[in-house]
Motif scaffolding. Sequence first.
Motif, PDB file in Angstrom:
ATOM      1  N   PRO A 250      -4.281   5.608  -2.085  1.00 48.69           N
ATOM      2  CA  PRO A 250      -4.447   6.804  -2.938  1.00 48.69           C
ATOM      3  C   PRO A 250      -3.451   6.793  -4.099  1.00 48.69           C
ATOM      4  N   VAL A 251      -3.901   7.268  -5.259  1.00 47.37           N
ATOM      5  CA  VAL A 251      -3.079   7.270  -6.465  1.00 47.37           C
ATOM      6  C   VAL A 251      -2.984   8.682  -7.021  1.00 47.37           C
ATOM      7  N   ILE A 252      -1.783   9.121  -7.309  1.00 48.35           N
ATOM      8  CA  ILE A 252      -1.568  10.361  -8.043  1.00 48.35           C
ATOM      9  C   ILE A 252      -1.202   9.970  -9.468  1.00 48.35           C
ATOM     10  N   SER A 253      -2.068  10.306 -10.403  1.00 48.29           N
ATOM     11  CA  SER A 253      -1.903   9.880 -11.795  1.00 48.29           C
ATOM     12  C   SER A 253      -1.861  11.089 -12.714  1.00 48.29           C
ATOM     13  N   LEU A 254      -0.788  11.218 -13.478  1.00 50.00           N
ATOM     14  CA  LEU A 254      -0.690  12.318 -14.435  1.00 50.00           C
ATOM     15  C   LEU A 254      -1.776  12.221 -15.495  1.00 50.00           C
ATOM     16  N   ASP A 255      -2.085  10.999 -15.916  1.00 50.11           N
ATOM     17  CA  ASP A 255      -3.141  10.826 -16.924  1.00 50.11           C
ATOM     18  C   ASP A 255      -4.490  11.293 -16.390  1.00 50.11           C
ATOM     19  N   ASP A 256      -4.777  10.994 -15.116  1.00 51.32           N
ATOM     20  CA  ASP A 256      -6.051  11.415 -14.530  1.00 51.32           C
ATOM     21  C   ASP A 256      -6.150  12.943 -14.481  1.00 51.32           C
ATOM     22  N   ILE A 257      -5.033  13.595 -14.130  1.00 55.11           N
ATOM     23  CA  ILE A 257      -5.035  15.058 -14.074  1.00 55.11           C
ATOM     24  C   ILE A 257      -5.284  15.635 -15.467  1.00 55.11           C
ATOM     25  N   ARG A 258      -4.649  15.052 -16.490  1.00 52.50           N
ATOM     26  CA  ARG A 258      -4.871  15.531 -17.859  1.00 52.50           C
ATOM     27  C   ARG A 258      -6.346  15.395 -18.253  1.00 52.50           C
ATOM     28  N   MET A 269       3.037  21.759 -24.141  1.00 48.97           N
ATOM     29  CA  MET A 269       2.995  23.037 -23.438  1.00 48.97           C
ATOM     30  C   MET A 269       2.374  22.889 -22.047  1.00 48.97           C
ATOM     31  N   ALA A 270       1.445  21.940 -21.924  1.00 48.64           N
ATOM     32  CA  ALA A 270       0.733  21.771 -20.648  1.00 48.64           C
ATOM     33  C   ALA A 270       1.377  20.725 -19.743  1.00 48.64           C
ATOM     34  N   ASN A 271       2.332  19.983 -20.258  1.00 47.52           N
ATOM     35  CA  ASN A 271       2.918  18.900 -19.464  1.00 47.52           C
ATOM     36  C   ASN A 271       3.522  19.398 -18.158  1.00 47.52           C
ATOM     37  N   GLY A 272       4.237  20.518 -18.227  1.00 49.49           N
ATOM     38  CA  GLY A 272       4.861  21.047 -17.019  1.00 49.49           C
ATOM     39  C   GLY A 272       3.836  21.390 -15.957  1.00 49.49           C
ATOM     40  N   TRP A 273       2.714  21.980 -16.382  1.00 48.42           N
ATOM     41  CA  TRP A 273       1.654  22.321 -15.438  1.00 48.42           C
ATOM     42  C   TRP A 273       1.072  21.069 -14.794  1.00 48.42           C
ATOM     43  N   VAL A 274       0.861  20.021 -15.601  1.00 45.35           N
ATOM     44  CA  VAL A 274       0.311  18.771 -15.088  1.00 45.35           C
ATOM     45  C   VAL A 274       1.237  18.180 -14.023  1.00 45.35           C
ATOM     46  N   VAL A 275       2.524  18.163 -14.310  1.00 45.64           N
ATOM     47  CA  VAL A 275       3.488  17.608 -13.358  1.00 45.64           C
ATOM     48  C   VAL A 275       3.505  18.425 -12.067  1.00 45.64           C
ATOM     49  N   GLN A 276       3.441  19.733 -12.179  1.00 43.27           N
ATOM     50  CA  GLN A 276       3.444  20.572 -10.982  1.00 43.27           C
ATOM     51  C   GLN A 276       2.193  20.342 -10.130  1.00 43.27           C
ATOM     52  N   GLN A 277       1.054  20.145 -10.782  1.00 47.63           N
ATOM     53  CA  GLN A 277      -0.163  19.834 -10.029  1.00 47.63           C
ATOM     54  C   GLN A 277      -0.010  18.513  -9.280  1.00 47.63           C
ATOM     55  N   ALA A 278       0.575  17.531  -9.955  1.00 48.13           N
ATOM     56  CA  ALA A 278       0.780  16.223  -9.325  1.00 48.13           C
ATOM     57  C   ALA A 278       1.756  16.336  -8.155  1.00 48.13           C
ATOM     58  N   LYS A 279       2.814  17.099  -8.329  1.00 51.67           N
ATOM     59  CA  LYS A 279       3.794  17.268  -7.248  1.00 51.67           C
ATOM     60  C   LYS A 279       3.186  17.977  -6.048  1.00 51.67           C
ATOM     61  N   GLN A 280       2.302  18.925  -6.310  1.00 53.83           N
ATOM     62  CA  GLN A 280       1.652  19.611  -5.205  1.00 53.83           C
ATOM     63  C   GLN A 280       0.777  18.653  -4.403  1.00 53.83           C
ATOM     64  N   LEU A 281       0.054  17.786  -5.107  1.00 57.29           N
ATOM     65  CA  LEU A 281      -0.738  16.764  -4.417  1.00 57.29           C
ATOM     66  C   LEU A 281       0.170  15.845  -3.600  1.00 57.29           C
ATOM     67  N   ALA A 282       1.325  15.494  -4.176  1.00 53.26           N
ATOM     68  CA  ALA A 282       2.265  14.622  -3.473  1.00 53.26           C
ATOM     69  C   ALA A 282       2.794  15.293  -2.203  1.00 53.26           C
ATOM     70  N   ARG A 283       3.129  16.566  -2.296  1.00 48.77           N
ATOM     71  CA  ARG A 283       3.652  17.283  -1.126  1.00 48.77           C
ATOM     72  C   ARG A 283       2.632  17.299   0.014  1.00 48.77           C
ATOM     73  N   GLU A 284       1.384  17.484  -0.347  1.00 48.19           N
ATOM     74  CA  GLU A 284       0.340  17.503   0.683  1.00 48.19           C
ATOM     75  C   GLU A 284       0.270  16.158   1.403  1.00 48.19           C
ATOM     76  N   LYS A 285       0.352  15.084   0.658  1.00 52.36           N
ATOM     77  CA  LYS A 285       0.306  13.757   1.271  1.00 52.36           C
ATOM     78  C   LYS A 285       1.579  13.479   2.071  1.00 52.36           C
ATOM     79  N   LEU A 286       2.716  13.893   1.541  1.00 57.07           N
ATOM     80  CA  LEU A 286       3.979  13.669   2.226  1.00 57.07           C
ATOM     81  C   LEU A 286       4.023  14.419   3.560  1.00 57.07           C
ATOM     82  N   ARG A 287       3.498  15.625   3.588  1.00 57.08           N
ATOM     83  CA  ARG A 287       3.476  16.399   4.837  1.00 57.08           C
ATOM     84  C   ARG A 287       2.615  15.701   5.896  1.00 57.08           C
TER      85      ARG A 287
END
Length: 377
Positions: A250-258, A269-287
Amino acid sequence: MSWMLSSDKSWPFLRQNFSWVADMDGVMQDPYHHAEGDVSVHTQHVLAALISLPEYQRLTVLQQEVLWSAALLHDVEKRSTTRIDYDGRIVSPGHARKGELTARQILFRDLATPFAIREMIAALVRYHGLPLWIMEKQDPQKSLFSASLRVDTHLLALLAKADVLGWECTDAEELLNRIELFELYCSEQQCWRQAREFPSVEARYRYFSTDNASPDYQPYDNYQSQVTLLSGLPGMGKDSYIQQYFPSLPVISLDDIRRQHRIAPDDKMANGWVVQQAKQLAREKLRRGEDFIWNATNITHQMRQQLINLFVSYKARVRVVYIEVPYVKWKQQNNTRTYAVPNMVMERMLAKLELPVPEEAHEVIYYIDGRIESAFL
């Protein structure tokens, strides 16, 4: 391996052919330590002192060229950092750190230098003052071990010696004594002319990421997953690397989210939101204890460290893979991408590039033009 920055080492030739050498003219230094004159005069003194050292003359031809190049570049960013301090003294704070970035940029873009040679020169520029000031560091041992993972401490001591001999100052003898003490300290700490060894990569990471840790302690392995964090400028081939080596991971890609949310890459302005979405996906996988790849540029230490701290907090083992191809190939690959990055943006990002260093994660891999290489020459 043979390489040469310039076969003609005369100052008039260097000054005429390299703008960054010409920029040294008129960059003043504090007369207390540098009565010899500006950065141009000082650098010429350093080069002359270096080639006259018996220790330099005993080096291999390649080592001589690496050290000579580092001496030429060691103060390259005094041009951008020099200012008059509040007490009237001339200072150049951060010139070594910024000089490392500039040296890397020059040797990647302009002079097509092999990766290991380039990184040794960049590290020598970065740490050229360490032998003089190591005991004033907050943690001298950790500072020394960090440097030893990137640079030959013998070459570093020779560069520092030539640097001092290129000064006209009243405390030169004291400064040379400091370099002798540095050499003794390196031997005592088992990193003279070699990288400091650790019981394992886990032990190395724990030592650098934990206060008051012992370099000989072997931590218990209790990983729940492995995260591969990619690092590299746009167009270097990160997607191709994933397809070749980890096609089913599985790949978490900031470009794919954008792209999924139709967000432009330059929409800050949207970069922070993109990163937070990616981090949330990462947390789910890490858990869930799942392995995955984090695919983004991650070209600065700060960017990577925030992510690595997050992954490690969920008991993940972190592997950083830095990906690079030669400059000309990089430009060609970017131009053929579906989403090409403007050249101006590419060059701006290149100027900020901080390579991952060995202590950043449990494992750091340098994947250079299709093969794994070492950054230690």
